[in-house]
Design an enzyme around this catalytic site. Structure first.
Site, PDB file in Angstrom:
ATOM      1  N   ASP A  37     141.222 -33.958  -9.491  1.00 23.07           N
ATOM      2  CA  ASP A  37     141.859 -32.769  -8.903  1.00 23.07           C
ATOM      3  C   ASP A  37     140.849 -31.672  -8.558  1.00 23.07           C
ATOM      4  O   ASP A  37     141.221 -30.587  -8.121  1.00 23.07           O
ATOM      5  CB  ASP A  37     142.921 -32.210  -9.868  1.00 23.07           C
ATOM      6  CG  ASP A  37     142.326 -31.761 -11.197  1.00 23.07           C
ATOM      7  OD1 ASP A  37     141.094 -31.880 -11.377  1.00 23.07           O
ATOM      8  OD2 ASP A  37     143.084 -31.273 -12.054  1.00 23.07           O
ATOM      9  N   GLY A  38     139.568 -31.950  -8.775  1.00 23.47           N
ATOM     10  CA  GLY A  38     138.535 -30.981  -8.395  1.00 23.47           C
ATOM     11  C   GLY A  38     138.059 -30.096  -9.535  1.00 23.47           C
ATOM     12  O   GLY A  38     137.084 -29.355  -9.380  1.00 23.47           O
ATOM     13  N   GLU A  39     138.749 -30.147 -10.679  1.00 21.13           N
ATOM     14  CA  GLU A  39     138.294 -29.328 -11.815  1.00 21.13           C
ATOM     15  C   GLU A  39     136.993 -29.888 -12.384  1.00 21.13           C
ATOM     16  O   GLU A  39     136.796 -31.099 -12.427  1.00 21.13           O
ATOM     17  CB  GLU A  39     139.343 -29.334 -12.935  1.00 21.13           C
ATOM     18  CG  GLU A  39     140.510 -28.434 -12.670  1.00 21.13           C
ATOM     19  CD  GLU A  39     141.494 -28.415 -13.841  1.00 21.13           C
ATOM     20  OE1 GLU A  39     141.176 -28.977 -14.909  1.00 21.13           O
ATOM     21  OE2 GLU A  39     142.581 -27.854 -13.650  1.00 21.13           O
ATOM     22  N   LYS A 190     117.563  -7.013  15.605  1.00 22.37           N
ATOM     23  CA  LYS A 190     118.594  -8.059  15.670  1.00 22.37           C
ATOM     24  C   LYS A 190     119.973  -7.422  15.642  1.00 22.37           C
ATOM     25  O   LYS A 190     120.189  -6.428  14.968  1.00 22.37           O
ATOM     26  CB  LYS A 190     118.407  -8.976  14.449  1.00 22.37           C
ATOM     27  CG  LYS A 190     119.430 -10.074  14.280  1.00 22.37           C
ATOM     28  CD  LYS A 190     119.142 -10.921  13.034  1.00 22.37           C
ATOM     29  CE  LYS A 190     120.010 -10.504  11.861  1.00 22.37           C
ATOM     30  NZ  LYS A 190     119.811 -11.332  10.665  1.00 22.37           N
ATOM     31  N   ARG A 192     124.024  -8.588  14.930  1.00 24.08           N
ATOM     32  CA  ARG A 192     124.962  -9.662  14.583  1.00 24.08           C
ATOM     33  C   ARG A 192     126.380  -9.156  14.805  1.00 24.08           C
ATOM     34  O   ARG A 192     126.750  -8.088  14.307  1.00 24.08           O
ATOM     35  CB  ARG A 192     124.795 -10.075  13.118  1.00 24.08           C
ATOM     36  CG  ARG A 192     125.641 -11.302  12.748  1.00 24.08           C
ATOM     37  CD  ARG A 192     125.629 -11.566  11.266  1.00 24.08           C
ATOM     38  NE  ARG A 192     124.353 -12.009  10.764  1.00 24.08           N
ATOM     39  CZ  ARG A 192     123.930 -13.278  10.756  1.00 24.08           C
ATOM     40  NH1 ARG A 192     124.695 -14.227  11.268  1.00 24.08           N
ATOM     41  NH2 ARG A 192     122.760 -13.588  10.256  1.00 24.08           N
TER      42      ARG A 192
HETATM   43  C1  R5P Z   1     120.619 -10.883   6.874  1.00 26.86           C
HETATM   44  O1  R5P Z   1     120.693  -9.695   6.623  1.00 26.86           O
HETATM   45  C2  R5P Z   1     119.793 -11.809   6.038  1.00 26.86           C
HETATM   46  O2  R5P Z   1     118.607 -11.191   5.616  1.00 26.86           O
HETATM   47  C3  R5P Z   1     119.464 -13.077   6.782  1.00 26.86           C
HETATM   48  O3  R5P Z   1     118.739 -12.729   7.953  1.00 26.86           O
HETATM   49  C4  R5P Z   1     120.708 -13.807   7.170  1.00 26.86           C
HETATM   50  O4  R5P Z   1     121.590 -13.874   6.091  1.00 26.86           O
HETATM   51  C5  R5P Z   1     120.373 -15.196   7.652  1.00 26.86           C
HETATM   52  O5  R5P Z   1     121.546 -15.830   8.024  1.00 26.86           O
HETATM   53  P1  R5P Z   1     121.547 -16.886   9.210  1.00 26.86           P
HETATM   54  O6  R5P Z   1     120.513 -17.929   8.873  1.00 26.86           O
HETATM   55  O7  R5P Z   1     122.957 -17.420   9.204  1.00 26.86           O
HETATM   56  O8  R5P Z   1     121.235 -16.145  10.472  1.00 26.86           O
END
Ligand code: R5P
Length: 291
Positions: A37-39, A190, A192
């Site tokens: 059951d996954g336990e 970056k 996201r």
């Molecule tokens: C973000 O703030 C983290 O430092 C990593 O850049 C991030 O978690 C990496 O995730 P992924 O490989 O999915 O881009």
């Protein structure tokens, strides 16, 4: 009686053995059975003595490894008043704040659970954020694997290396890495998308990249999206070889394949998460935090 007993949780048995050997302490193995059951049922294969150190990383399957960790800590507490939970990779540390309305800050619950289970101290390696570290409700120490990772790169002969953080959030890590290696560093911009998780590199051009070997440094690689986009950008700037380096290589799904396809020569990580990329050992830095 020995000063310490190290209990190796199922996710970190090899690292725990290394820690026990450095501490010259007793090592206790855990047997894991998963029922239909996954336990999970965990059995300690010997009796711990003295101060107890439980080593169990919380990488995928995160929820199983978390419950294993809590169960071992709770059992350890019945043998000793001092139980250190060594959590080399702290899962849920990215859920340390609310990004969108209604989101649960699960890191706060994880913190409560370790306290309730009976841990008296927590040791983590390169936890995702200081906010997550501060959420822990018992004394906690975060150790950095950067020096150990740098030692690996000191042995390579790289061409005019440049340390690159894929995002501004990692600028201090990149600065520290570059200073220890005695080279330059930059941080890309970056973005996201908070809903889809899609990553975009906003930096358009960087003159100081051409022909130089790159060490892309991050705390973790999960889906690989950040490293893929950063590597594609660096290749467009005509960089030399690219090495992707992180403390925690989760490498979910096709992450490794996609990273190599994006032009990365090699992925280097530590044994907070055991895999074929985990060539850097963190047992010595963990031991320093214990004694
Ligand atoms: C973000 O703030 C983290 O430092 C990593 O850049 C991030 O978690 C990496 O995730 P992924 O490989 O999915 O881009």
């Amino acid at each position: 009686m020995t000063a310490f007993t190290v209990i190796g949780g199922p996710s970190s048995e090899q690292l725990a053995k290394r820690i026990a050997s450095r501490l010259k302490s007793k090592f206790v193995r855990c047997e894991l059975r998963v029922f239909p059951d996954g336990e999970s049922k965990i059995t300690l294969k010997d009796k711990p003595e003295g101060k107890i150190i439980v080593v169990q990383s919380i990488y995928p399957p995160v929820d199983s490894n978390l419950i294993h960790s809590l169960a071992i800590v709770s059992q350890a507490r019945s043998y000793s008043s001092q139980v250190y939970a060594v959590i080399p990779y702290m899962g849920y540390a990215r859920q340390d704040r609310q990004f969108l309305p209604g989101e649960i800050i699960t890191m706060e619950l994880v913190a409560k659970m370790f306290k309730a289970a009976g841990a008296t101290k927590i040791i983590v390696v390169d936890i995702h954020s200081i906010t997550a570290l501060k959420q822990l409700q018992i004394p906690a120490k975060n150790v950095s694997a950067v020096e150990e990772l740098v030692k690996y790169f000191k042995k390579l002969s790289l061409n005019n290396p440049l340390v690159v953080s894929p995002d501004k959030g990692g600028i201090e890590r990149a600065r520290n890495f570059a200073n220890l290696l005695g080279v330059d560093f930059i941080a890309l911009e970056k973005h996201r998308d908070k809903k889809t998780g899609k990553v975009e590199i906003k930096t358009k051009k960087h003159d100081g990249v051409k022909g130089r070997d790159i060490i892309l440094v991050d705390d973790m690689i999960s889906t690989g999206g950040s490293i893929v986009k950063a590597a594609e950008f660096l290749k467009k700037q005509k960089s030399g070889k690219i090495y992707a380096c992180c403390t925690h290589a989760l490498l979910i799904g096709d992450a490794e394949k996609n990273i190599i396809k994006a032009g990365v020569t090699k992925i280097i990580s530590t044994n907070t998460i055991p895999s074929k990329t985990s060539v850097v050992d963190v047992s010595s830095i963990i031991v320093k935090a214990i004694v």
